[in-house]
Design a protein around this motif. Structure first.
Motif, PDB file in Angstrom:
ATOM      1  N   UNK A 153       0.822  -1.204   0.000  1.00 29.15           N
ATOM      2  CA  UNK A 153       0.000   0.000   0.000  1.00 29.15           C
ATOM      3  C   UNK A 153       0.857   1.255   0.000  1.00 29.15           C
ATOM      4  N   UNK A 154       1.964   1.198   0.728  1.00 30.83           N
ATOM      5  CA  UNK A 154       2.884   2.337   0.722  1.00 30.83           C
ATOM      6  C   UNK A 154       3.358   2.611  -0.704  1.00 30.83           C
ATOM      7  N   UNK A 155       3.711   1.554  -1.393  1.00 29.29           N
ATOM      8  CA  UNK A 155       4.134   1.713  -2.784  1.00 29.29           C
ATOM      9  C   UNK A 155       3.011   2.337  -3.605  1.00 29.29           C
ATOM     10  N   UNK A 156       1.812   1.851  -3.374  1.00 27.66           N
ATOM     11  CA  UNK A 156       0.691   2.385  -4.153  1.00 27.66           C
ATOM     12  C   UNK A 156       0.498   3.879  -3.894  1.00 27.66           C
ATOM     13  N   UNK A 182      11.945   0.496  -6.546  1.00 30.27           N
ATOM     14  CA  UNK A 182      12.595   1.402  -5.616  1.00 30.27           C
ATOM     15  C   UNK A 182      12.523   0.868  -4.195  1.00 30.27           C
ATOM     16  N   UNK A 183      11.361   0.324  -3.845  1.00 30.38           N
ATOM     17  CA  UNK A 183      11.233  -0.258  -2.506  1.00 30.38           C
ATOM     18  C   UNK A 183      12.269  -1.358  -2.313  1.00 30.38           C
TER      19      UNK A 183
ATOM     20  N   UNK B 144      12.662   7.686  -3.553  1.00 32.33           N
ATOM     21  CA  UNK B 144      13.357   7.004  -2.459  1.00 32.33           C
ATOM     22  C   UNK B 144      12.968   7.525  -1.084  1.00 32.33           C
ATOM     23  N   UNK B 145      12.968   8.824  -0.938  1.00 30.56           N
ATOM     24  CA  UNK B 145      12.682   9.403   0.378  1.00 30.56           C
ATOM     25  C   UNK B 145      11.302   8.985   0.865  1.00 30.56           C
ATOM     26  N   UNK B 146      10.302   9.168   0.032  1.00 28.78           N
ATOM     27  CA  UNK B 146       8.942   8.821   0.440  1.00 28.78           C
ATOM     28  C   UNK B 146       8.817   7.337   0.735  1.00 28.78           C
ATOM     29  N   UNK B 147       9.416   6.516  -0.099  1.00 26.52           N
ATOM     30  CA  UNK B 147       9.273   5.082   0.112  1.00 26.52           C
ATOM     31  C   UNK B 147       9.962   4.623   1.380  1.00 26.52           C
ATOM     32  N   UNK B 148      11.129   5.151   1.637  1.00 30.09           N
ATOM     33  CA  UNK B 148      11.821   4.775   2.870  1.00 30.09           C
ATOM     34  C   UNK B 148      10.974   5.194   4.068  1.00 30.09           C
ATOM     35  N   UNK B 149      10.425   6.406   3.994  1.00 29.07           N
ATOM     36  CA  UNK B 149       9.619   6.903   5.112  1.00 29.07           C
ATOM     37  C   UNK B 149       8.358   6.066   5.290  1.00 29.07           C
TER      38      UNK B 149
END
Lengths: 215, 215
Positions: A153-156, A182-183, B144-149
DNA sequence: GATGTGATGTCAGCAGCTGACATCAAGGGG
DNA sequence: CCCCTTGATGTCAGCTGCTGACATCACATC
């Protein structure tokens, strides 16, 4: 032609009236009574179709829910959890095809009103929860199921936002794929915990640009 | 002893009164007026301290916010994004040490009221957003930043819930570590997309039990 | 002692939401 | 053809969350 006692599609009429009025006068300066009136109905009737004033903006969420569940449930045996989730995310993309402008207008409303963002978030969380449940029914054990679902869901979320802003207007599907890559890149990196003191690194590289797909 | 015109700590009194009444009579059968009265104040004053009836349950969130930002900002140069986030998550753990029972009571309320869950989710999302911002200030580029967070917050959510339920009462910190390991395991797995048809796998293994830490 | 200032109280009022009950067309026995 | 049920809607009354505008009043400051 037979016409019932009432105009059909009350629900849709309400949703559409709401969207229009929200854009014209703003969300909180639009009254439920106004929405209902515009749809040729009463405030009371509005609340028979939608539990909330907010809810009127979240029509398709049941369909997404079902799509996610059936996609994950239908994934081939032995599929890795995150891959099953990834497939489900991809299966959601068609719902938004050709609705990019609508989605942007909606997002503008969400951006301006925390109330609405809250609702959006709980819908997404509910999707994650459904995904986790379905994974569990496939035998995936617990921390794994929830994490795969939540990560998906985060990816989405990220992919969706980038899709809305993408000047090149690439498919949502594409952004989801990039997000997943990217994840994987972000999590694949270093070990458990960073050292207490840094060995004075150079200007600082941007950490790792999204790598191309298909290694 | 000098005593001001009003009893001190109005905010805390309100928060505590609210928590008590919510547990006694349930969230929605408790009126803001009742809360205020119990704290020796007025409804109007309640709304001077809290924007919302819900907000009274989310006191510490500013502190968490700040802690996350400073921790990520203070991470050694060259720290990988997810590691910086992981450190920040760990830095949140002390806030909950010895408050496990309180956290459980709170969680019980959240479980019963979607309103409250919505608020919780937006707080978490706000933490994720702050973390992403801070990463960006460190030069981490965008997806990257958003996904890591977001991935980090996902880990926290799962870890927090498991912490609350853990019969062994291990530290929250421990659950965060396990969650991170599990996230890495889940994402490290297979390639881009599952094949269309499965090669008839055996009974189906539970996909990968959480591996021990420290490879 | 006059003059703020800040935390609080008072009052009026709207908008979101709900329960209870009424209405009224359509459809289906009888 | 009448009656009865059903389902979608309307009507009404009412609570509660929340807000703006203004009053109060101890305390601090000059």
């Amino acid at each position: 032609m037979p016409m019932g006692r009432w105009e059909p599609n009350a629900r849709d009429r309400l949703a559409q009236a709401a969207m229009t009025l929200f854009q014209e006068h703003g969300y909180d300066r639009t009254t439920v009574e106004e929405i209902a009136a515009r749809a040729g109905l009463t405030e009371r009737t509005f609340f028979r179709y939608f539990t909330d004033k907010k809810e009127v903006l979240f029509g398709g969420s049941d369909a997404l829910h079902e799509r996610i569940v059936t996609t994950i449930a239908g994934a081939p045996q032995g599929t890795a959890p995150l891959d099953a989730v990834a497939t489900a995310l991809d299966a959601m993309a068609p719902f938004f095809k050709d609705r990019r402008e609508h989605a942007r207008a909606r997002q503008a409303l969400l951006a301006a009103h925390a109330d609405l963002r809250e609702r959006e978030l709980i819908k997404l969380a509910s999707l994650a929860s459904a995904a986790a449940d379905t994974l569990r029914k496939r035998g995936v054990t617990e921390p794994t199921a929830s994490l795969a679902a939540e990560a998906g869901i985060a990816v989405f979320k990220v992919a969706f936002e980038r899709w809305l802003e993408d000047p090149k207007e690439q498919d949502l599907s594409r952004h989801i794929q990039l997000g997943l890559d990217e994840l994987r890149a972000v999590t694949a990196s270093t070990g458990p915990v960073a050292p207490a003191v840094a060995p004075a690194a150079p200007p600082q590289r941007p950490t790792r640009p999204a790598r191309a797909r298909k290694p």
